[in-house]
Motif scaffolding. Structure first.
Motif, PDB file in Angstrom:
ATOM      1  N   LEU A 309       0.834  -1.203   0.000  1.00  0.00           N
ATOM      2  CA  LEU A 309       0.000   0.000   0.000  1.00  0.00           C
ATOM      3  C   LEU A 309       0.873   1.258   0.000  1.00  0.00           C
ATOM      4  O   LEU A 309       0.579   2.233  -0.705  1.00  0.00           O
ATOM      5  CB  LEU A 309      -0.921   0.001   1.221  1.00  0.00           C
ATOM      6  N   ASN A 310       1.935   1.236   0.770  1.00  0.00           N
ATOM      7  CA  ASN A 310       2.853   2.370   0.834  1.00  0.00           C
ATOM      8  C   ASN A 310       3.419   2.692  -0.543  1.00  0.00           C
ATOM      9  O   ASN A 310       3.489   3.860  -0.954  1.00  0.00           O
ATOM     10  CB  ASN A 310       3.984   2.040   1.810  1.00  0.00           C
ATOM     11  N   GLY A 315       3.588   9.435  -3.814  1.00  0.00           N
ATOM     12  CA  GLY A 315       3.452  10.532  -4.763  1.00  0.00           C
ATOM     13  C   GLY A 315       2.032  10.826  -5.194  1.00  0.00           C
ATOM     14  O   GLY A 315       1.822  11.622  -6.118  1.00  0.00           O
ATOM     15  N   ARG A 316       1.047  10.232  -4.544  1.00  0.00           N
ATOM     16  CA  ARG A 316      -0.346  10.422  -4.946  1.00  0.00           C
ATOM     17  C   ARG A 316      -1.103  11.142  -3.830  1.00  0.00           C
ATOM     18  O   ARG A 316      -0.745  11.066  -2.648  1.00  0.00           O
ATOM     19  CB  ARG A 316      -0.987   9.074  -5.285  1.00  0.00           C
ATOM     20  N   THR A 317      -2.169  11.834  -4.214  1.00  0.00           N
ATOM     21  CA  THR A 317      -2.924  12.652  -3.268  1.00  0.00           C
ATOM     22  C   THR A 317      -4.415  12.354  -3.405  1.00  0.00           C
ATOM     23  O   THR A 317      -4.961  12.439  -4.515  1.00  0.00           O
ATOM     24  CB  THR A 317      -2.691  14.149  -3.527  1.00  0.00           C
ATOM     25  N   PRO A 318      -5.082  12.017  -2.297  1.00  0.00           N
ATOM     26  CA  PRO A 318      -6.516  11.746  -2.390  1.00  0.00           C
ATOM     27  C   PRO A 318      -7.320  13.037  -2.509  1.00  0.00           C
ATOM     28  O   PRO A 318      -6.862  14.115  -2.123  1.00  0.00           O
ATOM     29  CB  PRO A 318      -6.821  11.034  -1.075  1.00  0.00           C
ATOM     30  N   ARG A 346       1.432   7.944   5.282  1.00  0.00           N
ATOM     31  CA  ARG A 346       0.930   9.012   6.141  1.00  0.00           C
ATOM     32  C   ARG A 346       0.533  10.244   5.324  1.00  0.00           C
ATOM     33  O   ARG A 346      -0.459  10.914   5.630  1.00  0.00           O
ATOM     34  CB  ARG A 346       1.984   9.363   7.194  1.00  0.00           C
ATOM     35  N   ALA A 347       1.334  10.539   4.296  1.00  0.00           N
ATOM     36  CA  ALA A 347       1.027  11.692   3.447  1.00  0.00           C
ATOM     37  C   ALA A 347      -0.302  11.514   2.723  1.00  0.00           C
ATOM     38  O   ALA A 347      -1.004  12.488   2.431  1.00  0.00           O
ATOM     39  CB  ALA A 347       2.153  11.909   2.440  1.00  0.00           C
ATOM     40  N   ALA A 402      -9.785   7.113  -5.072  1.00  0.00           N
ATOM     41  CA  ALA A 402      -9.549   8.055  -3.973  1.00  0.00           C
ATOM     42  C   ALA A 402      -9.008   9.376  -4.492  1.00  0.00           C
ATOM     43  O   ALA A 402      -9.376  10.458  -3.996  1.00  0.00           O
ATOM     44  CB  ALA A 402      -8.576   7.442  -2.966  1.00  0.00           C
ATOM     45  N   GLU A 403      -8.155   9.326  -5.508  1.00  0.00           N
ATOM     46  CA  GLU A 403      -7.613  10.539  -6.092  1.00  0.00           C
ATOM     47  C   GLU A 403      -8.720  11.372  -6.761  1.00  0.00           C
ATOM     48  O   GLU A 403      -8.760  12.597  -6.655  1.00  0.00           O
ATOM     49  CB  GLU A 403      -6.550  10.198  -7.132  1.00  0.00           C
ATOM     50  N   LEU A 404      -9.628  10.686  -7.450  1.00  0.00           N
ATOM     51  CA  LEU A 404     -10.691  11.357  -8.192  1.00  0.00           C
ATOM     52  C   LEU A 404     -11.834  11.816  -7.292  1.00  0.00           C
ATOM     53  O   LEU A 404     -12.506  12.808  -7.587  1.00  0.00           O
ATOM     54  CB  LEU A 404     -11.235  10.418  -9.270  1.00  0.00           C
ATOM     55  N   GLY A 405     -12.085  11.056  -6.237  1.00  0.00           N
ATOM     56  CA  GLY A 405     -13.270  11.311  -5.410  1.00  0.00           C
ATOM     57  C   GLY A 405     -14.506  10.625  -5.964  1.00  0.00           C
ATOM     58  O   GLY A 405     -15.574  10.706  -5.375  1.00  0.00           O
TER      59      GLY A 405
END
Length: 409
Positions: A309-310, A315-318, A346-347, A402-405
């Motif tokens: 998962l890590n 480098g990705r953002t939800p 964590r990010a 998760a990135e898209l919502g």
């Protein structure tokens, strides 16, 4: 008539205390009902009755505490009904938190280890091949029987604690050689032949296997030789959910598979189309549909799964509205939290839920949107337990969503 050994008579006569005598009397009734001819000693127990379902759970356990009981073998606890470490995440009845805390404390007074995990095989000295144990929790039962080759029958609430307090169980069910023999051969396509990513493949395979082999011990033919324990965990958990699967053999993979006499056994076939139909059934959500959360870790995530998962979220953002919850044990959560290499996780905002599973304990506060998961077990139970729309999909698709919502295509 059950033939009792000296230890059984001593337990019944109170030589090991009033609590053990009471537990053994209950096991005697259990043995008589199940047609047992004798008892067998177990080397460990895993308790499911520690999950609070109502006052009877507390009443039953407190009685043994009042009688001065102590477990006779190493005993771990299954998940609780709520994560008491993060009460602010709990979206269910608030009175559940003190009730669950009391029930856990009562089990600890009996000498149980508060592991509070549905995957005890990931954190303890594991049973050996052929060793008798008394484990409850459906995915733990199928894992210990199939993957480890130890022996447990299906132990439910309260019988499991009685086994722990006495170290004895009726010699019935999957403790017996004759009941562990393969009863059918199941021919399956490989992940490549099924044209399906491995994480989705094992969830779907377990789900179909459970439904197709109810009441039988199947021998799987065609499972990849490099199948990992986490993949077997996913397969077994889905099969235990869809069809009460408690033992399977897989040629070239599981410890008892090569010992099976398969001459004349009926052959069933699971096709790529069967697997795809299972995914369609477990993923009713549509691309573009709003997502409320990602829920992983049913059964509890291993440290290997956390590393995967890590890497997946690096480098990705939800999207701001998306929460990602991962259920795991206290020990593995502590390892993740202490390791600076898990910075990407964590990010990404991953929240570690401990002591429970999120298909049992509601933690998703956002009511608008679907919950996405990689777990066949979660996708099977989640809609009924949570009254939510659940979608089974690959980890990669979960992260993209998760990135898209919204649900990614």
């Amino acid at each position: 008539m059950i033939a009792l050994e000296p230890i059984d008579r001593a337990l019944l006569d109170g030589a090991h205390g009033a609590a053990a005598a009471r537990a053994m009397a209950i096991l005697m009734r259990y043995g008589e009902a199940s047609g047992a001819r004798r008892f067998v000693s177990v080397q460990s127990a895993h308790i499911d009755g520690c999950l609070y379902h109502g006052p009877s759970s507390i009443d039953f356990t407190r009685r043994f505490v009042d009688l001065g009981g102590r477990v006779h073998v190493p005993t771990t606890l299954n998940v609780a009904a709520v994560d008491v470490t993060h009460p602010e995440w709990h979206c269910g009845p608030p009175e559940l938190i003190p009730a669950q805390s009391e029930l856990t404390e009562l089990h600890e007074k009996l000498g149980c280890i508060p592991t509070l995990t549905c995957a005890p095989y990931q954190r303890m000295l594991r049973p050996r091949v052929g060793e008798h144990v008394a484990w409850a929790e459906s995915n733990a039962i199928v894992f210990v029987n199939s993957v480890l080759g130890a022996r447990t029958d299906r132990y439910g609430d309260f019988a499991d604690l009685c086994a722990a307090l006495t170290g004895r169980v009726p010699m019935v069910g999957l403790h017996c050689d004759e009941n562990r023999r393969a009863q059918c051969i199941v021919a399956i396509p490989s992940p490549d032949a099924a044209a399906m990513p491995r994480d989705l493949y094992f969830a779907a395979m377990g789900y179909v296997l459970g439904r197709r082999t109810i009441g039988q011990v199947p021998l799987l033919r065609g499972l990849p030789g490099d199948t990992t324990e986490d993949e077997l965990k996913a397969l077994g958990a889905a099969g235990a959910s869809s069809g009460a699967l408690a033992l399977f053999h897989a040629e070239g993979v599981t410890p008892e598979a090569d010992e099976q006499d398969i001459d004349g056994l009926p052959i069933l076939a699971i096709t790529a189309e069967d697997l795809q139909a299972a995914v369609t059934s477990l993923c009713p959500v549509e691309p573009g549909e709003r997502v409320a959360a990602i829920c992983l870790g049913t059964p509890h995530y291993s440290i290997t799964e956390f590393h995967a998962l890590n890497a997946a979220v690096r480098g990705r953002t939800p999207a701001p509205s998306i929460s990602t919850f991962v259920s795991t044990s206290r020990e593995i959560a502590a390892m993740v939290e202490a390791d600076e290499n898990f910075t990407p996780l964590r990010a990404f905002g991953v929240r570690l839920v401990v002591d429970t599973c999120t298909y049992l304990a509601p933690v998703v506060a956002e009511r608008n949107g679907a919950i996405l998961t990689t777990s066949g077990k979660y996708a099977h139970y989640g809609p009924g337990n949570l009254q939510r729309r659940i979608g089974l999909m690959t980890l990669d698709r979960c992260i993209r969503s998760a990135e898209l919502g919204t649900v990614a295509s």
